[in-house]
Design an enzyme around this catalytic site. Structure first.
Site, PDB file in Angstrom:
ATOM      1  N   PRO A  10       0.802  -1.222   0.000  1.00 58.20           N
ATOM      2  CA  PRO A  10       0.000   0.000   0.000  1.00 58.20           C
ATOM      3  C   PRO A  10       0.837   1.275   0.000  1.00 58.20           C
ATOM      4  CG  PRO A  10      -0.127  -1.132   2.121  1.00 58.20           C
ATOM      5  CD  PRO A  10       0.541  -2.063   1.162  1.00 58.20           C
ATOM      6  N   ASN A  11       0.326   2.233  -0.727  1.00 58.96           N
ATOM      7  CA  ASN A  11       0.881   3.592  -0.825  1.00 58.96           C
ATOM      8  C   ASN A  11       2.155   3.685  -1.665  1.00 58.96           C
ATOM      9  OD1 ASN A  11      -1.124   4.945   0.824  1.00 58.96           O
ATOM     10  ND2 ASN A  11      -0.279   3.762   2.514  1.00 58.96           N
ATOM     11  N   ARG A  18       5.139  10.991  -2.653  1.00 58.80           N
ATOM     12  CA  ARG A  18       4.814  10.693  -1.252  1.00 58.80           C
ATOM     13  C   ARG A  18       6.040  10.931  -0.369  1.00 58.80           C
ATOM     14  NH1 ARG A  18       4.864   4.569   1.123  1.00 58.80           N
ATOM     15  NH2 ARG A  18       4.062   5.067   3.204  1.00 58.80           N
ATOM     16  N   TYR A  23      10.978   8.726   1.081  1.00 57.41           N
ATOM     17  CA  TYR A  23      10.886   7.659   0.085  1.00 57.41           C
ATOM     18  C   TYR A  23      11.564   8.003  -1.249  1.00 57.41           C
ATOM     19  CZ  TYR A  23       7.635   5.656   3.406  1.00 57.41           C
ATOM     20  OH  TYR A  23       7.080   5.126   4.547  1.00 57.41           O
ATOM     21  N   ASN A  75       8.141  -5.465  -1.238  1.00 50.85           N
ATOM     22  CA  ASN A  75       8.094  -4.374  -0.273  1.00 50.85           C
ATOM     23  C   ASN A  75       6.634  -4.311   0.162  1.00 50.85           C
ATOM     24  OD1 ASN A  75       7.893  -2.089   1.214  1.00 50.85           O
ATOM     25  ND2 ASN A  75       9.084  -0.794  -0.175  1.00 50.85           N
ATOM     26  N   ALA A  78       3.178  -0.849   4.603  1.00 52.94           N
ATOM     27  CA  ALA A  78       2.764  -0.933   6.006  1.00 52.94           C
ATOM     28  C   ALA A  78       2.352  -2.346   6.428  1.00 52.94           C
ATOM     29  CB  ALA A  78       1.620   0.043   6.256  1.00 52.94           C
ATOM     30  N   HIS A  81       4.419  -4.577   8.857  1.00 55.83           N
ATOM     31  CA  HIS A  81       4.366  -4.492  10.317  1.00 55.83           C
ATOM     32  C   HIS A  81       3.053  -5.004  10.893  1.00 55.83           C
ATOM     33  CE1 HIS A  81       7.560  -1.839   9.097  1.00 55.83           C
ATOM     34  NE2 HIS A  81       6.701  -1.018   8.525  1.00 55.83           N
ATOM     35  N   ASP A  88       1.640 -15.493   6.036  1.00 53.62           N
ATOM     36  CA  ASP A  88       1.140 -16.857   5.817  1.00 53.62           C
ATOM     37  C   ASP A  88       1.162 -17.225   4.335  1.00 53.62           C
ATOM     38  OD1 ASP A  88       0.715 -17.307   8.498  1.00 53.62           O
ATOM     39  OD2 ASP A  88      -1.470 -17.093   8.415  1.00 53.62           O
ATOM     40  N   GLU A  99      13.016  -9.249   1.006  1.00 51.06           N
ATOM     41  CA  GLU A  99      12.196  -8.137   1.491  1.00 51.06           C
ATOM     42  C   GLU A  99      12.972  -6.835   1.295  1.00 51.06           C
ATOM     43  OE1 GLU A  99      11.299  -8.774   5.611  1.00 51.06           O
ATOM     44  OE2 GLU A  99      10.427  -6.785   5.884  1.00 51.06           O
ATOM     45  N   HIS A 101      12.890  -2.522   1.730  1.00 48.43           N
ATOM     46  CA  HIS A 101      12.285  -1.269   2.206  1.00 48.43           C
ATOM     47  C   HIS A 101      13.128  -0.119   1.711  1.00 48.43           C
ATOM     48  CE1 HIS A 101       9.546  -3.466   4.676  1.00 48.43           C
ATOM     49  NE2 HIS A 101      10.557  -4.195   5.090  1.00 48.43           N
ATOM     50  N   LEU A 102      12.479   0.884   1.165  1.00 49.93           N
ATOM     51  CA  LEU A 102      13.213   2.055   0.680  1.00 49.93           C
ATOM     52  C   LEU A 102      13.876   2.802   1.829  1.00 49.93           C
ATOM     53  CD1 LEU A 102      10.268   2.920  -1.585  1.00 49.93           C
ATOM     54  CD2 LEU A 102      12.572   2.739  -2.513  1.00 49.93           C
ATOM     55  N   SER A 103      13.126   2.945   2.917  1.00 49.88           N
ATOM     56  CA  SER A 103      13.639   3.710   4.053  1.00 49.88           C
ATOM     57  C   SER A 103      14.308   2.770   5.055  1.00 49.88           C
ATOM     58  CB  SER A 103      12.486   4.470   4.729  1.00 49.88           C
ATOM     59  OG  SER A 103      11.568   3.558   5.301  1.00 49.88           O
ATOM     60  N   ARG A 108      13.217   4.772  12.200  1.00 48.25           N
ATOM     61  CA  ARG A 108      11.910   5.432  12.197  1.00 48.25           C
ATOM     62  C   ARG A 108      11.118   5.010  13.444  1.00 48.25           C
ATOM     63  NH1 ARG A 108       9.281   4.878   6.485  1.00 48.25           N
ATOM     64  NH2 ARG A 108       8.005   6.562   7.393  1.00 48.25           N
ATOM     65  N   ARG A 112       7.618   0.460  13.258  1.00 52.56           N
ATOM     66  CA  ARG A 112       8.162  -0.005  11.977  1.00 52.56           C
ATOM     67  C   ARG A 112       9.354  -0.950  12.169  1.00 52.56           C
ATOM     68  NH1 ARG A 112       5.635   3.475   8.129  1.00 52.56           N
ATOM     69  NH2 ARG A 112       5.167   5.471   9.079  1.00 52.56           N
TER      70      ARG A 112
HETATM   71  C1  DHK Z   1       7.185   1.561   3.019  1.00 56.49           C
HETATM   72  C2  DHK Z   1       6.065   1.874   3.704  1.00 56.49           C
HETATM   73  O1  DHK Z   1       4.955   2.215   3.052  1.00 56.49           O
HETATM   74  C3  DHK Z   1       6.025   1.923   5.172  1.00 56.49           C
HETATM   75  O2  DHK Z   1       4.757   1.604   5.688  1.00 56.49           O
HETATM   76  C4  DHK Z   1       7.086   1.026   5.798  1.00 56.49           C
HETATM   77  C5  DHK Z   1       8.396   1.028   3.691  1.00 56.49           C
HETATM   78  C6  DHK Z   1       8.439   1.293   5.162  1.00 56.49           C
HETATM   79  C7  DHK Z   1       9.652   1.438   2.939  1.00 56.49           C
HETATM   80  O3  DHK Z   1      10.561   2.010   3.538  1.00 56.49           O
HETATM   81  O4  DHK Z   1       9.748   1.150   1.749  1.00 56.49           O
HETATM   82  O5  DHK Z   1       7.124   1.240   7.177  1.00 56.49           O
END
Ligand code: DHK
Length: 153
Positions: A10-11, A18, A23, A75, A78, A81, A88, A99, A101-103, A108, A112
Site C-alpha cells: 500500500p501507498n 509521497r 521515500y 516491499n 505498512a 508491520h 502466511d 524483502e 524497504h526504501l527507508s 523510524r 516499523r
Molecule cells: C514503506 C512503507 O509504506 C512503510 O509503511 C514502511 C516502507 C516502510 C519502505 O521504507 O519502503 O514502514
C-alpha cells in the site's frame, strides 16, 4: 530463465510524490521499468504488481504457487508491520523471498521496527532507496545461478 514476482504494498503507488524526503523522488513505474530492463538483460522475466489491498497481495502470492514464479521480491509497505496474512501466504508459497524497504525502518517509529514478513524472507535490504531493488535482483540472480549449478551437479 526464471520468473520473478515483484510485489509492492500500500501507498507505494504514490512513490515520487509521497514524503520524498523519506521515500525519494523515483516513481514506482521507474523502479519497475529499471527492474524489468535489468532482469531481461540477465535473461529473466519479471511480473510487477502493486496493491493497496491486503487480500489482493495475498491472492497474487497464492497464484505464485502455480504460475511458474521462482522468486519473490516484496516491499509490503505498512503490511510489513501488521500482516500475518501476507506472511502466511509467503510461507505457503514456499519460494525464496527478498524483502525490500526504501527507508531505514530501524531509524523510524518503533512500530516499523518489527516485520512479520521477515519470517518468510531469505534476506532483506532497507534504507538504500530504489537501489535496494537492484541489489535484491542481483542477490536473486546469484541464487538462481547457485541453484542451477547445484542442479547440474
Ligand atoms: C514503506 C512503507 O509504506 C512503510 O509503511 C514502511 C516502507 C516502510 C519502505 O521504507 O519502503 O514502514
Amino acid at each position: 530463465m526464471a520468473k520473478l514476482l515483484v510485489l509492492h504494498g500500500p501507498n507505494l503507488n504514490l512513490l515520487g510524490t509521497r514524503e520524498p524526503e523519506i521515500y525519494g523522488a523515483t516513481t514506482l513505474a521507474e523502479i519497475d521499468a529499471d527492474l524489468a530492463a535489468r532482469a531481461s538483460a540477465a535473461g529473466h522475466e519479471i511480473d510487477a504488481f502493486q496493491s493497496n489491498a491486503e487480500h489482493e497481495l495475498v491472492d497474487r502470492i497464492q497464484r505464485a504457487r502455480s504460475d511458474g514464479t521462482a522468486f519473490i521480491v516484496i516491499n509490503p509497505g505498512a503490511f510489513t508491520h501488521t500482516s500475518v496474512a501476507v506472511l502466511d501466504a509467503l510461507q505457503a508459497a514456499d519460494l525464496p523471498v527478498i524483502e525490500v524497504h526504501l527507508s531505514n525502518i530501524f531509524r523510524r517509529e518503533s512500530f516499523r521496527h518489527h516485520s512479520y514478513v521477515s519470517l518468510a524472507a531469505r534476506g532483506g535490504i532497507f534504507g538504500l532507496g530504489p537501489h535496494g531493488y537492484e541489489l535484491a535482483l542481483e542477490a536473486l540472480a546469484n541464487l538462481i545461478e547457485a541453484e542451477s549449478s547445484e542442479g547440474a551437479r
